[in-house]
Design a protein around this motif. Structure first.
Motif, PDB file in Angstrom:
ATOM      1  N   TYR A  39       0.820  -1.301  -0.059  1.00 13.49           N
ATOM      2  CA  TYR A  39      -0.152  -0.084  -0.044  1.00 13.49           C
ATOM      3  C   TYR A  39       0.876   1.270   0.037  1.00 13.49           C
ATOM      4  O   TYR A  39       0.648   2.204  -0.635  1.00 13.49           O
ATOM      5  N   GLN A  43       1.237   3.859  -2.803  1.00 14.15           N
ATOM      6  CA  GLN A  43       1.018   5.331  -2.534  1.00 14.15           C
ATOM      7  C   GLN A  43       2.054   6.279  -3.297  1.00 14.15           C
ATOM      8  O   GLN A  43       1.804   7.401  -3.687  1.00 14.15           O
ATOM      9  N   ARG A  45       4.228   5.589  -5.523  1.00 17.61           N
ATOM     10  CA  ARG A  45       4.313   5.563  -6.934  1.00 17.61           C
ATOM     11  C   ARG A  45       3.182   6.530  -7.400  1.00 17.61           C
ATOM     12  O   ARG A  45       3.453   7.398  -8.449  1.00 17.61           O
ATOM     13  N   GLY A  46       1.957   6.361  -6.755  1.00 20.45           N
ATOM     14  CA  GLY A  46       1.051   7.516  -7.215  1.00 20.45           C
ATOM     15  C   GLY A  46       1.311   8.982  -6.918  1.00 20.45           C
ATOM     16  O   GLY A  46       1.025   9.759  -7.976  1.00 20.45           O
ATOM     17  N   LYS A  47       1.991   9.268  -5.956  1.00 25.85           N
ATOM     18  CA  LYS A  47       2.422  10.537  -5.799  1.00 25.85           C
ATOM     19  C   LYS A  47       3.555  11.156  -6.508  1.00 25.85           C
ATOM     20  O   LYS A  47       3.697  12.095  -7.079  1.00 25.85           O
ATOM     21  N   GLY A  50       1.791   9.784 -10.823  1.00 20.88           N
ATOM     22  CA  GLY A  50       0.345  10.166 -11.181  1.00 20.88           C
ATOM     23  C   GLY A  50      -0.335   9.013 -10.382  1.00 20.88           C
ATOM     24  O   GLY A  50      -0.026   7.790 -10.474  1.00 20.88           O
ATOM     25  N   GLU A  51      -1.691   9.342  -9.973  1.00 22.43           N
ATOM     26  CA  GLU A  51      -2.524   8.635  -9.269  1.00 22.43           C
ATOM     27  C   GLU A  51      -3.373   7.460 -10.277  1.00 22.43           C
ATOM     28  O   GLU A  51      -3.972   6.760  -9.994  1.00 22.43           O
ATOM     29  N   LYS A  52      -3.404   7.926 -11.623  1.00 23.69           N
ATOM     30  CA  LYS A  52      -3.932   7.301 -12.646  1.00 23.69           C
ATOM     31  C   LYS A  52      -2.989   6.373 -13.594  1.00 23.69           C
ATOM     32  O   LYS A  52      -2.098   6.754 -13.798  1.00 23.69           O
ATOM     33  N   ASP A  72      -7.484   4.372 -10.813  1.00 26.69           N
ATOM     34  CA  ASP A  72      -7.207   5.323 -10.057  1.00 26.69           C
ATOM     35  C   ASP A  72      -6.578   4.830  -8.773  1.00 26.69           C
ATOM     36  O   ASP A  72      -7.175   4.211  -7.912  1.00 26.69           O
ATOM     37  N   LEU A  73      -5.332   4.835  -8.543  1.00 26.30           N
ATOM     38  CA  LEU A  73      -4.320   4.440  -7.293  1.00 26.30           C
ATOM     39  C   LEU A  73      -5.038   4.722  -6.092  1.00 26.30           C
ATOM     40  O   LEU A  73      -4.839   4.217  -5.038  1.00 26.30           O
ATOM     41  N   ASP A  74      -5.693   5.978  -6.008  1.00 28.30           N
ATOM     42  CA  ASP A  74      -6.335   6.299  -4.787  1.00 28.30           C
ATOM     43  C   ASP A  74      -7.397   5.594  -4.240  1.00 28.30           C
ATOM     44  O   ASP A  74      -7.944   5.664  -2.990  1.00 28.30           O
ATOM     45  N   GLN A  75      -8.074   4.933  -5.300  1.00 25.13           N
ATOM     46  CA  GLN A  75      -9.255   3.973  -5.047  1.00 25.13           C
ATOM     47  C   GLN A  75      -8.703   2.456  -4.621  1.00 25.13           C
ATOM     48  O   GLN A  75      -9.744   1.419  -4.407  1.00 25.13           O
TER      49      GLN A  75
END
Length: 189
Positions: A39, A43, A45-47, A50-52, A72-75
């Motif tokens: 996790y 996160q 990687r997303g930040k 990019g989150e998508k 969407d990695l935030d999901q």
């Protein structure tokens, strides 16, 4: 670079180094459960990128059509089944308390059903054994004592230990895709 080397120890070290370098809090990636490591890494990687992300997935209804799906990695989150527990009743008054596998536990574990590898993972994740009021801590047990204890477990006991690993928290996300050929909607985990 670590992934291209296909050296699990190098990949493990790279995971730990990235987390140590990017997290301000004082955390030890070698004691965090793997689902938390995954996790945190996701996160990061997303930040950073990019989150998508776009994944190319195989539609399960025909097993030949591939489609792009945006995630969407935030999901993406850690999921746990309702009946999960880390306390496994082996017999009346005898309970095995497990801990979740961490980054260090993954060294040498293939996860491909090799019995020796599976027994090693079980041994690594034993936290305590409760026999009535007596608590035996893993740190106080010799390797032979733990081997003998695991060897004495019944088939049902092993099935219950397997259930612990199967139901433990996991990083999961479900996407719905529509097969352009068959027009069927599919859920992919």
């Amino acid at each position: 670079i670590a992934q291209e080397s296909e050296d699990n120890k190098q990949i493990e070290k790279a995971f730990a180094q990235i987390i140590n370098d990017c997290i301000i809090d004082d955390i030890d990636p070698y004691i965090m459960p793997m689902f938390d490591i995954e996790y945190v890494f996701l996160q990061l990687r997303g930040k950073s990128v990019g989150e998508k992300i776009t994944l190319n997935v195989l539609c399960p209804d025909d097993n030949e059509t591939r489609v792009d799906v945006e995630v969407d990695l935030d999901q993406v989150g850690i999921q746990q089944t309702k009946d999960h527990t880390n306390v496994i009743e082996l017999a009346e008054g005898i309970n095995l308390v497990m801990r979740y596998p961490n980054l260090g536990d993954m060294q040498g574990f293939t996860g491909e059903g090799e019995m020796k590898s599976i027994f090693e993972m079980i041994k690594r994740c034993v936290h305590e054994i409760h026999n009535g009021e007596t608590v035996h801590h893993r740190i106080d047990m010799s390797e032979k004592e733990l081997d003998d204890f695991i060897d004495s477990m019944s088939t049902t006991n092993f099935e219950n230990v397997g259930k612990f690993f199967e139901t433990m928290p996991k990083l999961l996300h479900v996407v719905e895709v529509k097969n352009p050929k068959t027009k069927k909607k599919n859920e992919i985990v």
